[in-house]
Design a protein around this motif. Structure first.
Motif, PDB file in Angstrom:
ATOM      1  N   ARG A 303      34.077  17.972  37.991  1.00 42.36           N
ATOM      2  CA  ARG A 303      34.002  18.251  36.549  1.00 42.36           C
ATOM      3  C   ARG A 303      33.955  19.758  36.306  1.00 42.36           C
ATOM      4  O   ARG A 303      34.644  20.280  35.414  1.00 42.36           O
ATOM      5  CB  ARG A 303      32.760  17.579  35.952  1.00 42.36           C
ATOM      6  N   ARG A 304      33.161  20.469  37.104  1.00 39.29           N
ATOM      7  CA  ARG A 304      33.057  21.920  36.959  1.00 39.29           C
ATOM      8  C   ARG A 304      34.381  22.602  37.327  1.00 39.29           C
ATOM      9  O   ARG A 304      34.840  23.525  36.634  1.00 39.29           O
ATOM     10  CB  ARG A 304      31.947  22.462  37.853  1.00 39.29           C
ATOM     11  N   PHE A 305      34.998  22.151  38.417  1.00 36.26           N
ATOM     12  CA  PHE A 305      36.244  22.780  38.854  1.00 36.26           C
ATOM     13  C   PHE A 305      37.389  22.505  37.879  1.00 36.26           C
ATOM     14  O   PHE A 305      38.268  23.354  37.686  1.00 36.26           O
ATOM     15  CB  PHE A 305      36.609  22.314  40.266  1.00 36.26           C
ATOM     16  N   THR A 306      37.366  21.352  37.259  1.00 33.79           N
ATOM     17  CA  THR A 306      38.377  21.045  36.239  1.00 33.79           C
ATOM     18  C   THR A 306      38.193  21.938  35.022  1.00 33.79           C
ATOM     19  O   THR A 306      39.171  22.456  34.448  1.00 33.79           O
ATOM     20  CB  THR A 306      38.294  19.563  35.829  1.00 33.79           C
ATOM     21  N   ALA A 307      36.932  22.153  34.608  1.00 37.35           N
ATOM     22  CA  ALA A 307      36.647  23.052  33.479  1.00 37.35           C
ATOM     23  C   ALA A 307      37.094  24.470  33.804  1.00 37.35           C
ATOM     24  O   ALA A 307      37.623  25.188  32.939  1.00 37.35           O
ATOM     25  CB  ALA A 307      35.150  23.025  33.163  1.00 37.35           C
ATOM     26  N   LEU A 308      36.898  24.878  35.043  1.00 40.85           N
ATOM     27  CA  LEU A 308      37.347  26.215  35.481  1.00 40.85           C
ATOM     28  C   LEU A 308      38.870  26.324  35.311  1.00 40.85           C
ATOM     29  O   LEU A 308      39.374  27.297  34.732  1.00 40.85           O
ATOM     30  CB  LEU A 308      36.953  26.422  36.944  1.00 40.85           C
ATOM     31  N   ALA A 309      39.590  25.330  35.835  1.00 37.37           N
ATOM     32  CA  ALA A 309      41.052  25.365  35.762  1.00 37.37           C
ATOM     33  C   ALA A 309      41.535  25.374  34.317  1.00 37.37           C
ATOM     34  O   ALA A 309      42.533  26.036  33.991  1.00 37.37           O
ATOM     35  CB  ALA A 309      41.639  24.170  36.513  1.00 37.37           C
ATOM     36  N   ASP A 310      40.837  24.669  33.441  1.00 35.65           N
ATOM     37  CA  ASP A 310      41.225  24.626  32.022  1.00 35.65           C
ATOM     38  C   ASP A 310      40.962  25.962  31.321  1.00 35.65           C
ATOM     39  O   ASP A 310      41.618  26.269  30.322  1.00 35.65           O
ATOM     40  CB  ASP A 310      40.452  23.515  31.305  1.00 35.65           C
ATOM     41  N   THR A 311      40.003  26.728  31.811  1.00 35.46           N
ATOM     42  CA  THR A 311      39.621  27.990  31.175  1.00 35.46           C
ATOM     43  C   THR A 311      40.414  29.181  31.722  1.00 35.46           C
ATOM     44  O   THR A 311      40.624  30.171  31.027  1.00 35.46           O
ATOM     45  CB  THR A 311      38.104  28.253  31.400  1.00 35.46           C
ATOM     46  N   TYR A 312      40.868  29.069  32.941  1.00 37.28           N
ATOM     47  CA  TYR A 312      41.479  30.184  33.671  1.00 37.28           C
ATOM     48  C   TYR A 312      42.861  30.547  33.133  1.00 37.28           C
ATOM     49  O   TYR A 312      43.681  29.677  32.842  1.00 37.28           O
ATOM     50  CB  TYR A 312      41.594  29.793  35.149  1.00 37.28           C
ATOM     51  N   HIS A 313      43.113  31.868  33.025  1.00 39.27           N
ATOM     52  CA  HIS A 313      44.440  32.400  32.690  1.00 39.27           C
ATOM     53  C   HIS A 313      44.755  33.506  33.693  1.00 39.27           C
ATOM     54  O   HIS A 313      43.998  34.482  33.799  1.00 39.27           O
ATOM     55  CB  HIS A 313      44.484  32.962  31.269  1.00 39.27           C
ATOM     56  N   PRO A 314      45.846  33.382  34.454  1.00 42.75           N
ATOM     57  CA  PRO A 314      46.147  34.370  35.500  1.00 42.75           C
ATOM     58  C   PRO A 314      46.183  35.809  34.995  1.00 42.75           C
ATOM     59  O   PRO A 314      45.663  36.717  35.652  1.00 42.75           O
ATOM     60  CB  PRO A 314      47.521  33.933  36.017  1.00 42.75           C
ATOM     61  N   GLU A 315      46.770  36.030  33.837  1.00 43.07           N
ATOM     62  CA  GLU A 315      46.901  37.394  33.326  1.00 43.07           C
ATOM     63  C   GLU A 315      45.542  38.005  33.004  1.00 43.07           C
ATOM     64  O   GLU A 315      45.323  39.209  33.168  1.00 43.07           O
ATOM     65  CB  GLU A 315      47.778  37.428  32.067  1.00 43.07           C
ATOM     66  N   ASP A 316      44.615  37.182  32.533  1.00 42.47           N
ATOM     67  CA  ASP A 316      43.302  37.688  32.119  1.00 42.47           C
ATOM     68  C   ASP A 316      42.299  37.735  33.262  1.00 42.47           C
ATOM     69  O   ASP A 316      41.444  38.621  33.314  1.00 42.47           O
ATOM     70  CB  ASP A 316      42.724  36.801  31.000  1.00 42.47           C
ATOM     71  N   HIS A 317      42.406  36.791  34.181  1.00 45.35           N
ATOM     72  CA  HIS A 317      41.336  36.616  35.156  1.00 45.35           C
ATOM     73  C   HIS A 317      41.745  36.897  36.599  1.00 45.35           C
ATOM     74  O   HIS A 317      40.885  37.032  37.465  1.00 45.35           O
ATOM     75  CB  HIS A 317      40.777  35.195  35.065  1.00 45.35           C
ATOM     76  N   GLY A 318      43.046  36.997  36.874  1.00 44.03           N
ATOM     77  CA  GLY A 318      43.501  37.190  38.245  1.00 44.03           C
ATOM     78  C   GLY A 318      43.000  38.480  38.872  1.00 44.03           C
ATOM     79  O   GLY A 318      42.657  38.519  40.060  1.00 44.03           O
ATOM     80  N   ALA A 319      42.939  39.556  38.079  1.00 47.64           N
ATOM     81  CA  ALA A 319      42.534  40.861  38.624  1.00 47.64           C
ATOM     82  C   ALA A 319      41.062  40.913  38.992  1.00 47.64           C
ATOM     83  O   ALA A 319      40.616  41.857  39.661  1.00 47.64           O
ATOM     84  CB  ALA A 319      42.857  41.964  37.615  1.00 47.64           C
ATOM     85  N   ARG A 320      40.280  39.924  38.569  1.00 53.21           N
ATOM     86  CA  ARG A 320      38.842  39.936  38.849  1.00 53.21           C
ATOM     87  C   ARG A 320      38.513  39.525  40.287  1.00 53.21           C
ATOM     88  O   ARG A 320      37.362  39.598  40.717  1.00 53.21           O
ATOM     89  CB  ARG A 320      38.124  38.994  37.875  1.00 53.21           C
ATOM     90  N   ALA A 321      39.517  39.103  41.034  1.00 52.53           N
ATOM     91  CA  ALA A 321      39.275  38.615  42.400  1.00 52.53           C
ATOM     92  C   ALA A 321      38.580  39.657  43.259  1.00 52.53           C
ATOM     93  O   ALA A 321      37.716  39.322  44.075  1.00 52.53           O
ATOM     94  CB  ALA A 321      40.595  38.197  43.047  1.00 52.53           C
ATOM     95  N   TYR A 322      38.937  40.933  43.092  1.00 52.32           N
ATOM     96  CA  TYR A 322      38.355  41.980  43.929  1.00 52.32           C
ATOM     97  C   TYR A 322      36.864  42.169  43.650  1.00 52.32           C
ATOM     98  O   TYR A 322      36.148  42.718  44.481  1.00 52.32           O
ATOM     99  CB  TYR A 322      39.099  43.304  43.724  1.00 52.32           C
TER     100      TYR A 322
END
Length: 540
Positions: A303-322
């Motif tokens: 349930r948590r991982f599904t909510a994460l996937a629904d909230t995630y946007h590569p352009e906005d959140h991808g750079a936060r990996a570092y």
């Protein structure tokens, strides 16, 4: 010809004209110093150039020496004629290099300490003015000049820039070195205007780099994040606050202290919801998903991982990996896939893991891809697919070695050894699994009970039921101590198999498989439940 013999020949050739009073120099250093002394006014220009390093630009030397460019150019011609320096082709810029590193060292050593300090301070200002490209590309050079020029706080800021730049290239070993120098500079600073905020950023970046290189539970990682937590009040930036919360969570989580990991995870989610910070919201879902997964609460984790996937946007959140160890979507989808495999949806798990791996490849973030490989290997293990695991594990281990991803290399190696052991039956795999387990435990206590279960399985295949039983018992002890209930069904199943291999009492073996079946059913671990049930049927 070696440099010492060249200098000796020059000294002999001088023969009284400009030979130093002491005669032939007794050491190479003396000979080089003597050559510099014979240069007259050009000696000072050589010493100023030496402050800049082995390679230097004419305009920078003039700026630091505070002399007219024409006079400096004349001195550089003298130095070139004396074969002390040589021009370097840099396009429009007039640059030179000392013809030997020891020549630069001798020129630098001839400066008095106070003079060096003054020149380094001037060099820092000159490079900031004349070489903005160098400031951006090699901030560590500015850091060194400010440090040697007596400005440790400014040096620390440049060390931070250098560390962050290294992190952006996934050069975490280099980043740790730069950030450590920054913290040393902070410790030397007498004035403490914004020192706490600067130390916070250094400690935070250090924790992030150590996380990837050494593992989240490694002492260096934990210490850096703990110190950052002490300093967080000095920083009003909610973005930085979120990074610290994740760092604190990771230290507890990867040390298998799930009860302590849960509060910072809940706080992250609560603050993200209150402040409508979608990036931190993704991290909050990820963190709570991790906790639920290892507790064996598969429905809650998914349930948590599904909510994460629904909230995630590569352009906005991808750079936060570092800043968060890995891309949060790659992290969450990897665990989601493993959860599917544990509960019996092998086809869905494999498809999700492969999709996740393809997405991670597009991010060019080594730690994220390292985890994607490891997650795909976990899926193949729980799907009992050694053929599928072998290629993934070998490719993942090679990638982790090449890109210095210390956290996930032992996991990829573990599953490569498991697959080879299953397919080849070689006995040396047991010793290699023990070695991989030791490497993994250096910075990560999470999941180590599964290493023991893989080891027990290989021991069983070699006919060593007693050692397999001991490893299964240790794995169960680890499960009970850390609360990693996700591995309990597998541990009970392998313990029952080991007991059967030891030709234990039939009723004791039956009871062991019955317990394994009941726990697996309650946990939703369908494959383990089915295998325990089949074993019970054979005993009937």
């Amino acid at each position: 010809m070696p440099l010492y013999l060249k200098e000796l020949s020059r000294a002999v050739a001088a023969d009284g004209e400009a030979r130093p009073a002491g005669g032939i120099p007794l050491s190479l250093h003396d000979g080089l110093a003597a050559r510099l002394d014979r240069l007259g006014a050009a000696k000072l220009t050589a010493q100023v150039a030496a402050v800049l390093g082995r390679t230097f630009a004419a305009d920078s030397v003039a700026e630091i020496a505070q002399r007219h460019p024409a006079a400096v150019t004349a001195d550089l011609s003298t130095l070139e004629a004396a074969n002390l320096i040589a021009p370097v082709d840099r396009g429009d810029r007039r640059e030179y290099a000392f013809t030997h590193a020891l020549l630069q060292e001798a020129a630098y050593d001839g400066l008095l300490r106070n003079t060096r300090r003054t020149l380094h301070a001037r060099a820092a200002l000159a490079l900031e003015s004349l070489r903005p490209d160098l400031v951006a590309a090699e901030p560590e050079i500015l850091a060194q000049h400010h440090e040697l020029g007596g400005d440790p706080l400014t040096a620390a800021r440049y060390w931070l820039m250098a560390g962050q730049r290294a992190q952006s290239r996934a050069a975490n070993l280099e980043a740790i070195a730069h950030l450590g120098r920054g913290l040393e500079a902070i410790a030397q600073a007498r004035e403490w205007t914004d020192g706490e905020a600067l130390e916070f950023q250094l400690q935070l970046a250090l924790g992030q780099a150590a996380y990837v290189l050494h593992g989240p539970a490694h002492p260096r990682t934990v210490e850096a994040y703990a110190r950052a937590q002490d300093l967080v009040e000095a920083v009003g930036d909610p973005e930085l606050r979120g990074r610290v919360l994740y760092g604190i969570f990771s230290g507890y989580h990867f040390a298998s202290k799930l009860d302590l990991a849960e509060p910072p995870a809940r706080l992250m989610l609560e603050l993200a919801m209150r402040e409508n910070r979608r990036g931190d919201l993704c991290q909050g879902y990820r963190m709570l998903g991790y906790v639920a997964f290892f507790r064996g609460e598969h429905a809650e984790a998914r349930r948590r991982f599904t909510a994460l996937a629904d909230t995630y946007h590569p352009e906005d959140h991808g750079a936060r990996a570092y800043h968060f160890g890995a891309d949060c979507l790659v992290a969450g989808e990897g665990f989601h896939a493993v959860s599917q495999a544990v509960t019996g949806d092998a086809a869905g798990a494999i498809a999700r893991a492969e999709k996740n791996l393809h997405f991670a490849l597009t991010l060019q973030h080594p730690a994220s891809l390292g985890w994607a490989y490891a997650a795909a290997c976990y899926v193949r293990y729980f799907a009992d697919d050694p053929h599928g695991a072998l290629g993934l594990a070998e490719e993942g281990e090679a990638y982790c070695i090449e890109h210095n991803v210390g956290s996930w290399r032992p996991h990829c190696r573990l599953f490569a050894l498991w697959a080879r052991g299953r397919l080849e039956g070689r006995k040396d795999r047991v010793a290699q699994v023990r070695e991989a387990m030791g490497a993994a435990s250096a910075g990560n206590k999470l999941g180590l009970c599964l290493f023991r279960l893989v080891l027990a399985e290989l021991l069983l295949r070699q006919g060593d039921g007693e050692e397999a039983f001991n490893e299964a018992e240790l794995a169960l002890e680890d499960v009970n101590q850390t609360g990693q209930r996700v591995f309990e069904p597998q541990a009970l199943l392998i313990r029952a198999r080991s007991l059967a291999a030891l030709h234990g009492e039939r009723e004791a073996v039956r009871e062991a498989f019955a317990v394994a079946e009941a726990i697996a059913r309650a946990a939703g671990a369908a494959p383990a439940e089915r295998q325990a049930r089949d074993a019970l049927a054979e005993l009937s």
